[in-house]
Every structure is written in structure tokens, then in C-alpha cells.
Design an enzyme around this catalytic site. Structure first.
Site, PDB file in Angstrom:
ATOM      1  N   HIS A   1       0.804  -1.211   0.000  1.00  0.00           N
ATOM      2  CA  HIS A   1       0.000   0.000   0.000  1.00  0.00           C
ATOM      3  C   HIS A   1       0.839   1.263   0.000  1.00  0.00           C
ATOM      4  O   HIS A   1       0.325   2.355  -0.274  1.00  0.00           O
ATOM      5  CB  HIS A   1      -0.950   0.014   1.191  1.00  0.00           C
ATOM      6  CG  HIS A   1      -2.165   0.860   0.969  1.00  0.00           C
ATOM      7  ND1 HIS A   1      -2.119   2.238   0.894  1.00  0.00           N
ATOM      8  CD2 HIS A   1      -3.465   0.517   0.783  1.00  0.00           C
ATOM      9  CE1 HIS A   1      -3.335   2.704   0.687  1.00  0.00           C
ATOM     10  NE2 HIS A   1      -4.168   1.696   0.610  1.00  0.00           N
TER      11      HIS A   1
ATOM     12  N   GLU B   1      -1.049  -0.994  10.059  1.00  0.00           N
ATOM     13  CA  GLU B   1      -2.489  -0.807   9.956  1.00  0.00           C
ATOM     14  C   GLU B   1      -3.248  -1.729  10.896  1.00  0.00           C
ATOM     15  O   GLU B   1      -4.211  -1.309  11.552  1.00  0.00           O
ATOM     16  CB  GLU B   1      -2.939  -1.060   8.512  1.00  0.00           C
ATOM     17  CG  GLU B   1      -4.425  -0.878   8.298  1.00  0.00           C
ATOM     18  CD  GLU B   1      -4.846  -1.148   6.860  1.00  0.00           C
ATOM     19  OE1 GLU B   1      -4.812  -0.193   6.072  1.00  0.00           O
ATOM     20  OE2 GLU B   1      -5.188  -2.298   6.546  1.00  0.00           O
TER      21      GLU B   1
ATOM     22  N   ARG C   1      -7.370   5.559  11.609  1.00  0.00           N
ATOM     23  CA  ARG C   1      -8.739   5.741  11.139  1.00  0.00           C
ATOM     24  C   ARG C   1      -9.679   4.841  11.929  1.00  0.00           C
ATOM     25  O   ARG C   1      -9.306   3.727  12.311  1.00  0.00           O
ATOM     26  CB  ARG C   1      -8.853   5.371   9.653  1.00  0.00           C
ATOM     27  CG  ARG C   1      -7.964   6.159   8.739  1.00  0.00           C
ATOM     28  CD  ARG C   1      -7.884   5.545   7.359  1.00  0.00           C
ATOM     29  NE  ARG C   1      -7.189   4.259   7.390  1.00  0.00           N
ATOM     30  CZ  ARG C   1      -7.034   3.459   6.342  1.00  0.00           C
ATOM     31  NH1 ARG C   1      -7.544   3.806   5.168  1.00  0.00           N
ATOM     32  NH2 ARG C   1      -6.381   2.322   6.449  1.00  0.00           N
TER      33      ARG C   1
END
Length: 384
Positions: free
Chosen positions: A170, A235, A291
Site C-alpha cells: 500500500h 495498519e 482511522r
């Protein structure tokens, strides 16, 4: 040789121009989208602390990630809206006469056997100024090297290289001398090192390093300009991990067993998906974001203090962001001061400016602009 000399002269002129702009009150940012075929030009006034939309440029494809060339004469983007259907994944090249004069020059298919979504693009700041693309989703175990012409426009996909068959990188980052490319492999749970051919831009595998835990999932990375440390946002575990590069010639990072949380104690990392890590203008601070997976949750933003070599000294704060962030919550520190950083959101659709306190111990939102078009916002880049 003439090309490099011409670029050097242009770079000197650009630097002088940059100094003038850095002292100005207004600065321009370009903002990409996940779902609408637009590029937004936004003006930030660092005295009035306001954000204003100054241009909405129609483009051939939504760009889930934007990257500027070293001289800011070209903008590169993923052709996000063409991926996942009959079209092959591709990357887009725009010429920039200025922040509001944006011309589409080329859309270059990635080539090879990778049919996943084009998710990330980064431009080498050193000759031959190659551009590197990454992919996400099913059949994403590959990367692409793209060449540029004498003006910096994307020319062709010159190399397709492979990771694991299970990989999905990513984010990628360069060593300070552009001799190495580091790839954060989310699905493959690995940090990769490739050497870069200084003449062609093509890459060769050097090493791969499994992430600190099975749930880590490296997403993005950045390298300190001293070349001794790599910072990776994990992440899956909602952490920042610090890696050291002890041998600059070999270029291979090793995990230092140092991580910092990007969520409050007691919260479940499965409810979050950490996003971005980026250095401040002076390289004295490291910004990072998380997030929330639910629109009812908020993400987090954090800043770390670094020593002169780049080692993390402390986590200065961890505070909620204005929203979950959606697929974004991407932080972009300004290129002219440590004081400001831009933050994008795709759950609501907005751009914000966060201001860092003088001692780096806190930050707050000082400007906000809604761009709720149904597809904004992906990441933002500072043009001036």
C-alpha cells in the site's frame, strides 16, 4: 548530461521561487478523490487561517493517491476509477503550469499480470526521476516502475516486479540517496527492500522482513533523511514501528523492537486501521494517523519528537481527529514550516489544517473546508 544540467538550473530557480512562496501568507494544495473525476486546488492562508477552494479540475480518472515530481512541474496519480473493471490498472500524468492550470498528458497502463487496483504512486526525487506504482486487492503481488520523458511526463511502464502472491503493497518510500525502495506490504505482512538502478530506475530484490506480529500489516513508510531510521505505520495493530538501517551500503532495515500506539489504551485495534506516517518540515517531528472503521468512531492523530539522528524520543500526544477519516485520514505536513499539517477525510469529505504548538506538545484544527462530492477526499499534496 544536458538534461540533468537543465534540470539543475531549473531546480535552482525553483528553490529561489520556493523561498519566496514559503514566506507568503497563502499556499496551495492539490487534493485527490476516491470516486469523482476531479482534482481540487485549495488555498490556505497561514495568517487568516482559512481554506478556500480555488479550482475544480475535471480529470480522466479519480486519483486515490497523488505525488508531485521533484520540481513540481508534474503531478502523478493512480487511475483509481479505471481499476477493478475491464480496464487494466494505470497511472496518470499531469503537467502543472501552476496549481490551477493542470493538463492531462498521459494515462499509462501498468502492464504485467497485476490486475488489482492501482492504489499508490511515488516519484523519485533523484535522477532518472522514475515513478513507482503499487497495487491493492486481489492479484496485487506486484509493483511497477514507470519512466518519465525529458519534461517529467510519464512515458512507459518499464518494469513489473513481484512480491509474494499474497502481497498487497500500500505504500513505498525511498532511502535518502534513492538507492533503495522500501515497500510496506499490508496483505503480505512484510517490509521489502529493493535496490534501485541509478541509471534506469529499475529495482532488484534485496531482502524482505516479516512484520513484528501476525496482526501488524505494514501500510505506509517514511525514511529519515539521515538514512538511519525507517518508520512504518502498522495498519492492523494500530502502531508506529521504528526500524534502523545500520549499514547504509546494504540498506536493509531491522526492527528495533520499538512501537508506539495509535489508539488509546484499552481500545480494540480491530475497530481501527492505521493510516499514514510523515516527517515534518524540519524532520524534528513525525506525524501519524489512525482511522476508525465505523463512521460513529473517530480516528487519531499523533506527533512524535525525534533526535538529530532520527530516533523517536517521545510520543507527544494522541488526540481524536474530527471524524473517522473513512478511507483517508491522510496527514501531509507542510513543506515550509513545522507549524502546519493537512488532513483529509473521505467519510464526510473535507480538508483540514492542523496547527502544531511551538513546543510540539499539542495540535488543533485551525482551518476546515468541506469537499463533500461523494468521492473526496483521498490524499493532499502541498504545491506551495
Amino acid at each position: 548530461m544536458l538534461y540533468n544540467r537543465a534540470r539543475s538550473i531549473a531546480g535552482g530557480a525553483l528553490f529561489a521561487s520556493f523561498i519566496a512562496v514559503a514566506n507568503a501568507a497563502t499556499h496551495e494544495l492539490l487534493v485527490g478523490t476516491f470516486g469523482t473525476k476531479s482534482l481540487y486546488t485549495v488555498e490556505f492562508d497561514d495568517e487568516a487561517l482559512t481554506l478556500n477552494l480555488v479550482a475544480n479540475t475535471s480529470v480522466p480518472a479519480a486519483g486515490s493517491w497523488l505525488a508531485l515530481s521533484h520540481d513540481k512541474a508534474n503531478l502523478y496519480a493512480t487511475a483509481y476509477s479505471t481499476s477493478g473493471n475491464s480496464s487494466s490498472p494505470a497511472f496518470v500524468s499531469y503537467s502543472l503550469a501552476n496549481a490551477t492550470s493542470i493538463t492531462h498528458d498521459a494515462t499509462i497502463p501498468s502492464g504485467g499480470n497485476c490486475t488489482a487496483t492501482a492504489i499508490f504512486v511515488v516519484a523519485d526525487p533523484n535522477p532518472p526521476y522514475s515513478v513507482y506504482g503499487a497495487f491493492f486487492g486481489s492479484n496485487a503481488g506486484c509493483g511497477t516502475v514507470l519512466s518519465v520523458d525529458e519534461t517529467g511526463k510519464l512515458d512507459a511502464a518499464i518494469q513489473n516486479y513481484t512480491y509474494f502472491s499474497s502481497s498487497a503493497v500500500h505504500g513505498t518510500a525511498f532511502s535518502p540517496d534513492s538507492k533503495f525502495l522500501y515497500s510496506a506490504d499490508d496483505s503480505g505482512n512484510t517490509l521489502w527492500t529493493h535496490s534501485i538502478d541509478q541509471a534506469t530506475g529499475e529495482v532488484t530484490l534485496v531482502a524482505n522482513l516479516t512484520a513484528p506480529s501476525s496482526s501488524a500489516h505494514p501500510r505506509h513508510a517514511t525514511v529519515h533523511p539521515n538514512g538511519q531510521y525507517v518508520y512504518v505505520v502498522l495498519e492492523g495493530s494500530s502502531q508506529i514501528a521504528q526500524y534502523s538501517i545500520d549499514d547504509a551500503t546494504a540498506g536493509i532495515p531491522s526492527f528495533t523492537n520499538i512501537t508506539y500506539p495509535l489508539l488509546e489504551s484499552g481500545e480494540d485495534a480491530s475497530n481501527y486501521w492505521a493510516d499514514e506516517v510523515a516527517l515534518s518540515f524540519s524532520n524534528n517531528y513525525l506525524w501519524a494517523t489512525n482511522r476508525g472503521r465505523s463512521t460513529n468512531a473517530t480516528g487519531y492523530i499523533s506527533v512524535f519528537s525525534l533526535d538529530a539522528d532520527g530516533a523517536i524520543l517521545s510520543q507527544n500526544f494522541l488526540v481524536p481527529t474530527s471524524s473517522s477519516g473513512g478511507a483517508a485520514n491522510s496527514v501531509a505536513p507542510s513543506p515550509f514550516t513545522d507549524r502546519f499539517a493537512a488532513l483529509t477525510d473521505s467519510s464526510v469529505g473535507f480538508l483540514e489544517i492542523w496547527e502544531l504548538s511551538d513546543d510540539g506538545g499539542s495540535a488543533q484544527v485551525v482551518a476546515h473546508l468541506d469537499l463533500n462530492d461523494g468521492g473526496c477526499c483521498a490524499n493532499a499534496v502541498w504545491y506551495s
